[in-house]
Design an enzyme around this catalytic site. Structure first.
Site, PDB file in Angstrom:
ATOM      1  N   ASN A  82       5.316  -5.178   5.792  1.00  0.00           N
ATOM      2  CA  ASN A  82       5.476  -3.510   6.481  1.00  0.00           C
ATOM      3  C   ASN A  82       5.654  -2.808   5.102  1.00  0.00           C
ATOM      4  OD1 ASN A  82       6.749  -1.635   8.123  1.00  0.00           O
ATOM      5  ND2 ASN A  82       8.288  -1.722   6.501  1.00  0.00           N
ATOM      6  N   TYR A 149      -5.396   4.219   0.624  1.00  0.00           N
ATOM      7  CA  TYR A 149      -4.679   3.685   1.649  1.00  0.00           C
ATOM      8  C   TYR A 149      -5.471   3.208   2.798  1.00  0.00           C
ATOM      9  CZ  TYR A 149      -1.041   4.081   5.453  1.00  0.00           C
ATOM     10  OH  TYR A 149      -0.128   3.609   6.301  1.00  0.00           O
ATOM     11  N   LYS A 153      -5.561  -0.978   4.144  1.00  0.00           N
ATOM     12  CA  LYS A 153      -5.316  -1.026   5.376  1.00  0.00           C
ATOM     13  C   LYS A 153      -6.613  -1.796   6.359  1.00  0.00           C
ATOM     14  CE  LYS A 153      -0.958   0.203   5.692  1.00  0.00           C
ATOM     15  NZ  LYS A 153       0.160  -0.585   5.662  1.00  0.00           N
ATOM     16  N   THR A 186       8.410   9.386   9.313  1.00  0.00           N
ATOM     17  CA  THR A 186       8.974   8.579   8.384  1.00  0.00           C
ATOM     18  C   THR A 186       8.762   9.374   7.134  1.00  0.00           C
ATOM     19  OG1 THR A 186       7.257   7.101   7.838  1.00  0.00           O
ATOM     20  CG2 THR A 186       8.620   6.363   9.517  1.00  0.00           C
TER      21      THR A 186
END
Ligand SMILES: NC(=O)c1ccc[n+]([C@@H]2O[C@H](COP(=O)([O-])OP(=O)(O)OC[C@H]3O[C@@H](n4cnc5c(N)ncnc54)[C@H](OP(=O)(O)O)[C@@H]3O)[C@@H](O)[C@H]2O)c1
Length: 245
Positions: A82, A149, A153, A186
């Site tokens: 995670n 990023y 991913k 977040t």
């Protein structure tokens, strides 16, 4: 006993997921750089303060964890990759080299090494074993300034499929699934919203998403992730693009 190894539990989705997994029948191993005091104080939980950027140290962490897992008591073992970082948020030519390296180390290299060691240590155990990679829609939906990023991913999704292919349905196979968790309020989103618009024009998009109330809570996302992790939807090699379907 169900054993869980979770990375990135100091805040956000990882923290919420760890809280929801705490139970007398579960033992958690939580990993992040900053210890989460409220989790660390809980029974049935080992908090491991570790920087996943130290790739060579990951083996020692996993060895220590597996030394603590009782193979007789173990009913199932889970790894949730995670932890992630979003920086650099800039066109690649303006991205600091150390941020580029850090991004790929945390978002891609660490999950690869953790997966390798997890399978190595658990492949002989005739129990349910699952690896859940927390990926992102950014793997497919590209915006300027997030190339590292997105690449990490997309790599994580391909890695999940590749390992799922290797494991297949053989005896004692480890099941591997990748999931896009949606948009969650977040620190990671905050960082994208607050990034300098000069270098990261897409910060406007992140602000719009927040202003329109399109972000879900870490608690709600964690509920869905927990259900996926423990439920029947966890099929070998699945890429779950819509967690909430
Ligand atoms: N939020 C979203 O909208 C969204 C959307 C799609 C996908 N995701 C994915 O969901 C996952 C969780 O993200 P989040 O939104 O909860 O992010 P977050 O709030 O920023 O949390 C990231 C976690 O990763 C840990 N981490 C970062 N660098 C680390 C390192 N070097 N070593 C160990 N741990 C490290 C952080 O802990 P320390 O800093 O204490 O080390 C923190 O606990 C990530 O994989 C992210 O890509 C999030």
């Amino acid at each position: 006993m169900k054993y869980f190894i979770l990375t990135g539990t100091s805040r956000g989705i990882g923290e919420a997921l760890a809280h929801q997994l705490i139970s007398d029948e579960h033992h958690l191993f939580c990993i992040s750089r900053t210890p989460n005091e409220s989790l660390a104080a809980r029974k049935g939980l080992d908090y491991i303060q570790f920087d996943l950027n130290h790739t060579h140290g990951i083996e020692t962490v996993i060895n220590t964890i597996f030394d603590k897992i009782d193979p007789v008591k173990a009913e199932s073992i889970y790894l949730v990759n995670n932890a992630a970082v979003v920086a650099p948020l800039a066109p690649i030519e303006n991205s600091p080299v150390d941020q580029i390296i850090h991004n790929i180390h945390i978002n891609l290299l660490a999950p690869i090494v953790l997966t390798s060691l997890f399978i190595h240590h658990s492949s002989h155990l005739p129990i349910d074993k699952r690896i859940l990679n927390i990926s992102s829609a950014s793997a497919k939906h590209l915006v300027p300034g997030m190339s590292c990023y997105s690449t990490a991913k997309a790599g994580l999704d391909v890695f999940s499929s590749s390992v799922a292919l290797e494991q297949g349905s053989k005896d004692n196979a480890v099941k591997v699934v990748s999931v896009w968790p949606g948009m969650i309020d977040t620190h990671l989103q905050e960082e994208a919203r607050n990034a300098d618009q000069e270098t990261f024009a897409s910060s406007v998009l992140f602000n719009q998403v927040k202003d329109k109330g399109m972000l879900t809570t870490p608690q709600f996302a964690a509920e869905q992730i927990k259900e996926l992790l423990l439920g029947d939807r966890f099929t070998q090699g699945a890429l779950i693009e819509n967690l909430y379907a």
